[in-house]
Design an enzyme around this catalytic site. Structure first.
Site, short mmCIF file in Angstrom:
data_model
loop_
_atom_site.label_atom_id
_atom_site.label_comp_id
_atom_site.label_asym_id
_atom_site.label_seq_id
_atom_site.Cartn_x
_atom_site.Cartn_y
_atom_site.Cartn_z
N ASP A 85 47.56 41.80 42.41
CA ASP A 85 46.15 41.24 41.45
C ASP A 85 46.84 40.01 41.44
OD1 ASP A 85 44.26 41.77 40.00
OD2 ASP A 85 44.74 43.65 38.69
C1 BGC Z 1 41.42 42.59 37.90
C2 BGC Z 1 40.89 43.16 40.23
C3 BGC Z 1 40.12 42.66 40.38
C4 BGC Z 1 40.79 41.14 40.74
C5 BGC Z 1 39.71 40.15 41.76
C6 BGC Z 1 42.03 40.93 38.30
O1 BGC Z 1 42.02 40.81 36.88
O2 BGC Z 1 42.65 42.84 37.17
O3 BGC Z 1 41.21 44.92 39.53
O4 BGC Z 1 40.26 42.56 41.70
O5 BGC Z 1 41.34 40.24 38.72
O6 BGC Z 1 38.53 39.64 40.82
#
Ligand code: BGC
Length: 765
Positions: free
Chosen positions: A284
């Site tokens: 993530d």
């Molecule tokens: C979130 C993810 C997301 C990623 C990309 C992160 O802050 O936890 O769920 O896919 O950002 O946008």
């Protein structure tokens, strides 16, 4: 034509019909040979470059990004959703880089793309797999036609804690329902052929147990027993893997002390060895470096080492792999094999996406680019409306207040009655609020000049400066919440005046979409204060009130429930939300949604979920209540149970029967029940099958959903619904984490929600 392109073309050719298994293994061999040939020709630097997943943002200019791609230092991107922007990047990768390896383009396609469908929690409330499939197919096609190859979804985190803002992004509290939806989402985002031009790769997330963060506080730790994890939280991830999800995003939380990002057990033992996952893993956002803050890595070097060795293939939006891996490889702390394993998966994903065969398959030709990305004809309004109305849940309908007649005067009040951005819900960045149909517009569309709508905002969504500051800073978009400069009293006065002239009040209350989002955890689940004051003032008018809730999580609405004549839960219902809600309010569609989450009476009841384990001192109706498992100031039951939802017609259940009172291992028995539409109009309901294992080697839940069927019945029509029950429905994870069905008594419960059920029992021999 170079060798790579030639191979790609060969790969792209359709196979002649043959035995499916042969085709599969030939394809796998061709793919493996292609990738291994390519990897032999890659330098270490080029390999490390593939592990870098960048967000397109202000950090680098487009020129810098393209130069990095030309140098083979980027594997994929996310956050750019326009073909004309992505094309030059792909040009840099496949025309200027040494090995011409394409990049992929990802985005958070969570509930629709250009057309916002209802938020995921709403989709789950439909209990309608065909509708959810439609939403995923449309989302994939719209995203692919915007040059996207991959989504960071579906989010299949089970959550039992509505304080967590990401409850809105998931499919609710039940492992079985979420698993069914996970399967449908993956199958329909990816299709049968992931390389198809209208399909995108699913990256299921957040692996694992992110929905169980302590206290519902985002990014917090998760500490839970392995049996609970296996039984209640892991099944949806497993279902997504079994459905063939090409990617997995690793969660930000730690699990029993070990961050998911550095969790070898999670990524190697469970995901790859036990479950046989063969795709790509991504961290993530910034998670690799967060290993330092988790306190398991002393610096970036150690963080990179832990992450790659544990199994993070791509690192999201940081440079840590690029910076640290060369040194780690040199010192031998990271092996060539560790690196190659990650690279192989990334190249494999690109291969499966068909990008080697045609890197422009989703980008298309410049001549075909839409003149206007947001053009109306690019939207899929009809399916969005069709799906949205299935997601609305009727919670109360006293004296048949609903459906409303298309006549007279309706006072439409509330800060969410005409707030287009909120209709879209969170994670809908590719959708335009200007194209969203608000409830105000929906009512007007439905009524024409048949009736009058008097609109008054009545209150700001909140006046709390701290919350407003938080909402304004979400994504840096200061226009998230429109604040009316009038005093609360002036706004209430206007609303009360409108109500005074009306036959009925429709009050659209709830949360701003940013309140149910990432990092949007709440300790208080009431409708925000100024809206409650508005509600009280409306109540005092004595006019009937239809409460239309808009929110991304269960709210504590005991007071408003008591004060309303009808309550319709609408979540954040998407681009066509206002039309869909109007369809239900006026009875052009008979509501059929069922809650995918428990609605607690108060925050103190959280975690609130129906499938809790049996306890030694339960509260049993009719028995003494002292020294029992309860609160002395609140009853145990929720405000609304899981699976609950009304219709404009009535249904009755009768004659639950089992085909046998015993079941032999390996055999199946049938549970049948008569369902009748006893009301005046056609309608759909969801027949739900729950099972309770009465005595086992571990305490078992009081009931667990094991199947359901949504069916349409004409007035007076009766049907028999039959469910098969075999060992699969009876299995659970024992203390050794083995899935077993233990002999003994099982109770079968069938209902139209999780609580009002008919019951029979049988014995597993
Ligand atoms: C979130 C993810 C997301 C990623 C990309 C992160 O802050 O936890 O769920 O896919 O950002 O946008």
């Amino acid at each position: 034509m170079n060798k790579l392109c030639l191979l790609g073309l060969v790969v792209g050719l359709a196979f002649q019909p043959a035995l499916a298994a042969d085709v599969k293994s030939t394809t796998a061999q061709t793919k493996a040979a292609f990738i291994s040939d390519l990897m032999k020709r890659m330098t270490v630097e080029e390999k490390i470059g593939q592990l870098r997943l960048i967000s397109i943002g202000p950090e680098m200019t487009h020129e810098q990004i393209q130069d990095e791609m030309a140098a083979g230092r980027i594997g994929g991107t996310f956050n750019s959703v326009i073909r004309a922007e992505n094309r030059p990047m792909q040009d840099a990768a496949v025309k200027r880089s040494r090995l011409k390896i394409p990049v992929f383009f990802a985005f958070d396609v969570i509930h629709g793309h250009r057309t916002a469908f209802p938020i995921s929690l709403g989709l789950a409330a439909s209990w309608d797999m065909a509708a959810i499939a439609t939403s995923a197919r449309v989302a994939a096609a719209e995203a692919a036609s915007d040059s996207l190859d991959m989504t960071f979804g579906p989010m299949v985190d089970v959550s039992r804690d509505p304080r967590w803002g990401r409850t809105s992004e998931g499919f609710g509290e039940d492992p079985y329902l979420v698993s069914r939806i996970a399967t449908v989402m993956v199958e329909n985002l990816q299709g049968k052929d992931l390389a198809a031009k209208d399909k995108i790769m699913a990256t299921m997330k957040h692996f694992a147990v992110y929905g169980a963060v302590e206290g519902g506080r985002d990014y917090n730790v998760v500490d839970m027993s392995m049996t609970r994890m296996y039984q209640d939280y892991l099944p949806p991830y497993r279902a997504a893997v079994d459905a063939g999800a090409g990617g997995v995003m690793i969660a930000l939380n730690s699990i029993n002390g070990v961050p998911a990002t550095s969790n070898t057990w999670l990524m190697q033992d469970l995901l790859r060895k036990d479950w046989g996952f063969k795709g790509v893993t991504v961290s993530d956002h910034g998670a690799v470096l967060e290993l330092i803050r988790h306190g398991v890595a002393k610096d970036g070097r150690e963080a990179a080492k832990l992450a790659i060795k544990a199994g993070i293939d791509m690192s999201m939006n940081d440079k840590v792999y690029g910076k640290e891996l060369p040194g780690l490889l040199k010192s031998g702390e990271v092996s060539q094999r560790d690196l190659d394993n990650a690279v192989r998966e990334i190249l494999g994903a690109k291969y499966d996406l068909g990008l080697f065969a045609d890197p422009y398959r989703r980008i298309g030709q410049a001549a075909d680019d839409p003149a206007d990305t947001y053009a109306e004809e690019r939207l899929s309004r009809a399916p969005a409306r069709e799906v949205a109305r299935k997601t609305l849940v009727l919670l109360k309908n006293q004296n048949q207040t609903l459906p409303l007649k298309k006549q007279g005067t309706i006072a439409l009040v509330g800060p969410l009655a005409d707030a287009p951005i909120d209709m879209l819900g969170s994670w809908s960045a590719a959708a335009r609020s200007g194209q969203a149909v608000t409830l105000r517009a929906g009512l007007n569309n439905a009524l024409g000049d048949k009736a009058q709508v008097l609109y008054a905002k009545g209150a700001n969504v909140t006046d709390n400066p701290q919350i407003l500051h938080f909402l304004a800073n979400l994504g840096g978009d200061r226009e998230e919440v429109e604040i009316d400069p009038r005093t609360p009293q002036q706004m209430i006065d206007e609303a009360v005046a409108a109500a005074g002239k009306a036959d009925v009040i429709v009050a659209a209350l709830g949360e701003a979409r940013g309140m149910s989002h990432e990092s949007a955890s709440r300790t208080n689940l009431n409708i925000p204060e100024p809206q409650r004051a508005l509600f009280d003032a409306l109540k005092a008018t004595g006019k009937p009130i239809v409460l239309v809730l808009m929110n991304g999580r269960p709210l504590t609405i005991a007071k408003e429930l008591a004060g309303s004549d009808a309550v319709l839960e609408t979540w954040f219902s998407g681009t066509e939300g206002g039309n869909a809600i109007a369809d239900v309010l006026f009875g052009d569609y008979n509501p059929s949604g069922k809650l995918p989450v428990t609605f607690p009476r108060s925050v103190g009841q959280i975690p609130s979920y129906y499938n809790h384990l049996s306890v030694g001192r339960p509260v049993v109706p009719g028995e003494p209540t002292d020294y029992r498992s309860q609160y002395f100031d609140e009853e145990n039951s929720p405000l609304f149970p899981f699976g609950f939802g009304l219709s404009y017609t009535d249904f009755s259940l009768s004659d639950l029967s089992l085909s046998s009172t015993t079941l032999k291992k390996g055999a199946k028995l049938q549970a049948s029940i008569r369902v009748k539409n006893t009301g005046q109009r056609a309608g759909e309901t969801v027949v739900q099958l729950y099972i309770r294992d009465v005595a086992a080697s571990l305490a078992r839940p009081v009931k667990e959903l094991k199947n359901f069927r949504k069916l349409m019945l004409a007035p007076g029509e009766e049907q028999t619904v039959t469910f098969d029950i075999g060992e699969n429905e009876l299995k659970f994870f024992n203390a050794q984490l083995k899935a077993v069905a233990e002999p003994g008594e099982f109770k079968v419960q069938v209902g139209l929600d999780s609580q009002a059920v008919k019951e029979q029992s049988f014995e597993l021999l």
